[in-house]
Enzyme design. Structure first.
Site, mmCIF file in Angstrom:
data_model
loop_
_atom_site.group_PDB
_atom_site.id
_atom_site.type_symbol
_atom_site.label_atom_id
_atom_site.label_comp_id
_atom_site.label_asym_id
_atom_site.label_seq_id
_atom_site.Cartn_x
_atom_site.Cartn_y
_atom_site.Cartn_z
ATOM 1 N N HIS B 118 11.876 -2.164 7.308
ATOM 2 C CA HIS B 118 11.850 -0.710 7.524
ATOM 3 C C HIS B 118 12.793 -0.409 8.686
ATOM 4 O O HIS B 118 12.954 -1.229 9.591
ATOM 5 C CB HIS B 118 10.416 -0.308 7.882
ATOM 6 C CG HIS B 118 10.158 1.159 7.916
ATOM 7 N ND1 HIS B 118 10.595 1.961 8.939
ATOM 8 C CD2 HIS B 118 9.504 1.971 7.054
ATOM 9 C CE1 HIS B 118 10.210 3.213 8.713
ATOM 10 N NE2 HIS B 118 9.542 3.250 7.570
ATOM 11 N N ASP B 195 5.345 -6.275 12.250
ATOM 12 C CA ASP B 195 5.201 -4.850 11.940
ATOM 13 C C ASP B 195 4.100 -4.763 10.881
ATOM 14 O O ASP B 195 4.338 -5.034 9.703
ATOM 15 C CB ASP B 195 6.537 -4.316 11.416
ATOM 16 C CG ASP B 195 6.418 -2.935 10.797
ATOM 17 O OD1 ASP B 195 5.304 -2.393 10.726
ATOM 18 O OD2 ASP B 195 7.453 -2.404 10.359
ATOM 19 N N GLN B 198 1.914 -1.549 7.251
ATOM 20 C CA GLN B 198 1.388 -1.536 5.880
ATOM 21 C C GLN B 198 0.311 -2.591 5.669
ATOM 22 O O GLN B 198 -0.148 -2.787 4.548
ATOM 23 C CB GLN B 198 2.537 -1.761 4.870
ATOM 24 C CG GLN B 198 3.645 -0.723 4.930
ATOM 25 C CD GLN B 198 3.172 0.655 4.492
ATOM 26 O OE1 GLN B 198 2.136 0.785 3.826
ATOM 27 N NE2 GLN B 198 3.914 1.682 4.861
ATOM 28 N N LYS B 221 -1.461 5.853 8.730
ATOM 29 C CA LYS B 221 -1.532 5.208 7.410
ATOM 30 C C LYS B 221 -2.926 4.643 7.149
ATOM 31 O O LYS B 221 -3.185 4.051 6.113
ATOM 32 C CB LYS B 221 -0.502 4.084 7.322
ATOM 33 C CG LYS B 221 0.948 4.557 7.455
ATOM 34 C CD LYS B 221 1.896 3.396 7.312
ATOM 35 C CE LYS B 221 3.277 3.682 7.878
ATOM 36 N NZ LYS B 221 3.981 4.774 7.253
ATOM 37 N N CYS B 362 13.072 4.440 3.853
ATOM 38 C CA CYS B 362 13.497 3.918 5.166
ATOM 39 C C CYS B 362 13.886 2.444 5.102
ATOM 40 O O CYS B 362 13.846 1.742 6.127
ATOM 41 C CB CYS B 362 12.427 4.119 6.238
ATOM 42 S SG CYS B 362 12.140 5.840 6.607
#
Lengths: 312, 403
Positions: B118, B195, B198, B221, B362
């Site tokens: 991303h 990261d 998600q 999220k 992204c």
């Protein structure tokens, strides 16, 4: 081409809904880019196309397929339809301004600015109810001898001829307007009285005699008949009183009106009026125009002095 | 897991979008919020709208207590050693930027990324490359977009300062073998930043087991309010790191010449914090824990399997990532060659009230390298149903007939 269609539609919708204003601005940007031969890079057309297809697909898949395939030609079609309808809309507004009807001078048919068709209503000869105008316009002063009719400012270059009846509602509406215009402009004003009912013949004879007797006093008499109550104008007592008020001797006028020679002269005059081919009152001849039915004041003024009448 | 009951907790799922009930499949971008989170935020503004850690009055004390409690809740959620390892940020992007800007860099330092990061986990490192001459290396994915472990091992050989990788890709839902990635990185003397934007909403995260040095994720999220994120960092690393954003509430004291920074996490949390967001995040975590992240993951994978299978009936549709839906978590990213992805997304919204994401999500670098204009991404969460995925497929079949 879709940007152009969208811009037009969204601009109109924007007047009523703020939601569409940003879309309209986006469409405008797209149009400006297209006009300056740059690509529309906002994705506006794609976005709108998808939205439209998304809506149509829920109604008919075949319709959506066709729309997707012929989107650009359909956009062109809408542009042409828009230009066509814009032309007719502008023409309609112009005609309404100039003639009092969206469809042209003395033309009946629906007009959004005059939905009841008031400016074309007339009292048919021999009747008192409004009738629909014939499409053709054979009415003319050609071959009509106006020499014996009452006339005001006879020497003027500009000419107004008014055919009307005291008993006709529409004549009563148009008369003061036309009369005022004649006075203001100095145009010659010829009054052709034509009774829309049999019983009104008497007023034709009285008018004939009054004008012969005193042309100056005659116009106040006509003004009085047009402004009086419709129910009164056939009343003998009222006629006598009006004559008196106008400065006439009712006895002398009555004597003249009963004279067979007067009857003959009036019939001759009415026959001259018929020669114009008119079919209802009011019918007004101004310069070369024939205006049938009570028009808005500006229409008479435009016919007399042109579009820039207000500047004179 | 009683989905019908769960759905009642989400106001948007009980209302109507125009005339059609909304089918929300854009959870990888932002999840919906349950009533419990909305109420927690509302409660803050109604009852304790004050500053934490500064003033001494009862409202301030109450906010301080709630923020502290929230930090503890997040720490437990991540299985962190101590709550001071939790730094509140605005989002994942800010958390990654914090690490990128707080570490000392030398020219030639290598940062290792995957080839489908991303932008939040790509651009900060690109900036370091420009400013300090840091070298970026990319681990190419396998042809099916899964993580290429051998390529990774090979990349580590050259000496790497930091491995910064998306735990779960927002592009295709594929997760990297994080534990193995961290183990190998540490073996080669590299630090690891994950990261987990998600991952955190969909899988159980255990930072102690992972042994990752930094983990970043966002609240929006995972049911929490927008504008709140988390950076987890090992305490000793945080202690050694210089702060990135500085100012109010990061120092114990200051003179005209110097200042004395507070210990972590305060020294990284400059200025007035998003207290409503922090309190809302804690409420969201509590809600997720009630349902259970294992159950959530299981539900999403089952939905993805159903959806992926059903999508086979859409002519020409290609799914990005491995064929096995179990490897793609709750994400199905697809494209139809020759058909504009934005048009598909807009039509889905217009015709069926289905909200999906379209574009390059992204991850421009991945799409540009493959010359793919973009994709449509349906991302699932625990409140989505099989019926909703069926609606998506039916709508796509219709669209395919038209486009």
């Amino acid at each position: 081409m879709f940007c152009v269609v969208s811009f037009i539609v969204l601009s109109i919708l924007s007047v009523f809904s703020a939601e569409n204003r940003s879309l309209a601005r986006e469409a405008l940007d797209c149009v400006l880019r297209r006009v300056t031969l740059r690509p529309c890079n906002t994705g506006f057309d794609e976005k709108m196309k998808a939205k439209i297809l998304g809506f149509v697909i829920t109604k008919t898949e075949t319709g959506a397929r066709i729309l997707n395939r012929f989107f650009e030609p359909l956009s062109w079609m809408f542009i042409l339809l828009f230009l066509g309808s814009a032309f007719f809309a502008v023409r309609g507004v112009y005609l309404f301004y100039v003639t009092g009807s969206c469809n042209g001078l003395n033309q009946s048919g629906f007009c959004v600015f005059d939905p009841t068709g008031q400016s074309n209503q007339i009292s048919n000869v021999g009747e008192s109810c409004p009738v629909v105008l014939p499409g053709e316009d054979p009415v003319s002063l050609k071959g009509v001898n106006l020499s014996g009719f009452p006339v005001l400012n006879g020497d003027s270059q500009k000419r107004i001829v008014f055919i009307g009846s005291y008993g006709c509602e529409y004549s009563r509406k148009a008369y003061p307007v036309v009369r005022q215009l004649a006075e203001k402009s100095g145009a010659s004003f010829t009054f052709l009285y034509y009774p829309v009912k049999e019983s009104s013949d008497l007023l034709a004879k009285i008018g004939y005699c009054a004008y012969r007797q005193d042309a100056q006093k005659y116009w106040s008499l006509v003004d009085s008949f047009f402004t009086a109550e419709r129910s009164q104008i056939e009343d003998e007592a009222f006629i006598r009183q009006t004559l008196t008020e106008a400065g006439y001797n009712p006895e002398t006028i009555a004597f003249c009106a009963n004279d067979p020679q007067t009857e003959w002269a009036v019939k001759k005059q009415l026959a001259e009026v018929v020669k114009t081919g008119f079919f209802g009152t009011p019918t007004v001849f101004i310069q070369n125009e024939v205006l049938i039915g009570p028009k808005p004041p500006r229409v008479y003024a435009i016919a007399l002095d042109g579009l820039l009448y207000w500047a004179r | 897991m009683n989905i019908e009951k769960i759905r009642q907790d989400f106001p948007l799922l009980n209302s109507k979008n125009g005339h059609k009930p909304i089918v929300y499949l854009d959870n990888a971008c932002q999840s919906l919020r349950p009533q419990a989170v909305i109420e927690a935020v509302q409660r803050y503004y109604e009852q304790t709208p004050a500053c934490a850690g500064r003033s001494m009055h009862r409202l301030a004390n109450e906010v301080s207590r709630q923020v502290d409690e929230a930090r503890q809740t997040v720490a437990k959620f991540l299985h962190a050693n101590r709550k001071e390892e939790i730094i509140f940020t605005r989002n994942t992007t800010e958390a990654i930027n914090l690490v990128a800007n707080a570490l000392d860099w030398k020219p030639g330092d290598v940062v290792l990324l995957t080839d489908k990061e991303h932008n939040s986990n790509l651009i900060p490192w690109q900036m370091l490359a420009r400013r300090f001459g840091v070298c970026l290396k990319f681990v190419p994915s396998n042809p099916d977009n899964t993580f290429n472990l051998s390529a990774y091992q090979q990349a580590l050989q050259g000496g790497v300062r930091l491995v910064a990788m998306g735990f779960t890709s927002n592009l295709d839902g594929v997760s990297i073998p994080a534990e193995e990635v961290v183990r190998l990185a540490h073996k080669h003397g590299a630090q690891v930043l994950l990261d987990a934007a998600q991952t955190a909403p969909h899988q159980r995260l255990d930072v102690r087991r992972l042994d990752a040095d930094w983990v970043a994720f966002s609240g929006h999220k995972m049911l929490a309010p927008s504008g709140i994120g988390v950076l987890y960092g090992k305490y000793r690393l945080l202690e050694a790191m210089q702060p990135f954003l500085v100012g109010g509430d990061t120092v114990a004291s200051s003179t005209y010449e110097d200042c004395q920074f507070l210990p972590p996490p305060e020294k990284f949390e400059a200025g007035l914090q998003n207290y409503a967001g922090i309190i809302g995040l804690a409420a969201a975590i509590r809600y997720l824990q009630q349902i259970g992240l294992e159950a959530i993951e299981k539900h999403e994978i089952a939905l993805n399997q159903y959806l992926s299978e059903a999508l086979k009936s859409v002519p020409g549709l290609q799914i990005i990532g491995p064929a096995d839906a179990r490897l793609r978590g709750g994400i199905v990213s697809f494209f139809i060659p020759g058909v504009d992805h934005h048009r598909i997304a807009l039509m889905l919204d217009q015709m069926a009230g289905i909200a999906v994401r379209s574009g390059q999500h992204c991850v421009h670098s991945w799409f540009n390298a493959r010359d793919i204009p973009g994709s449509v991404r349906a991302s699932l969460y625990f409140y989505n149903t099989q019926e909703e995925t069926r609606q998506l497929v039916d709508a796509l079949i219709k669209i395919r007939k038209v486009l």
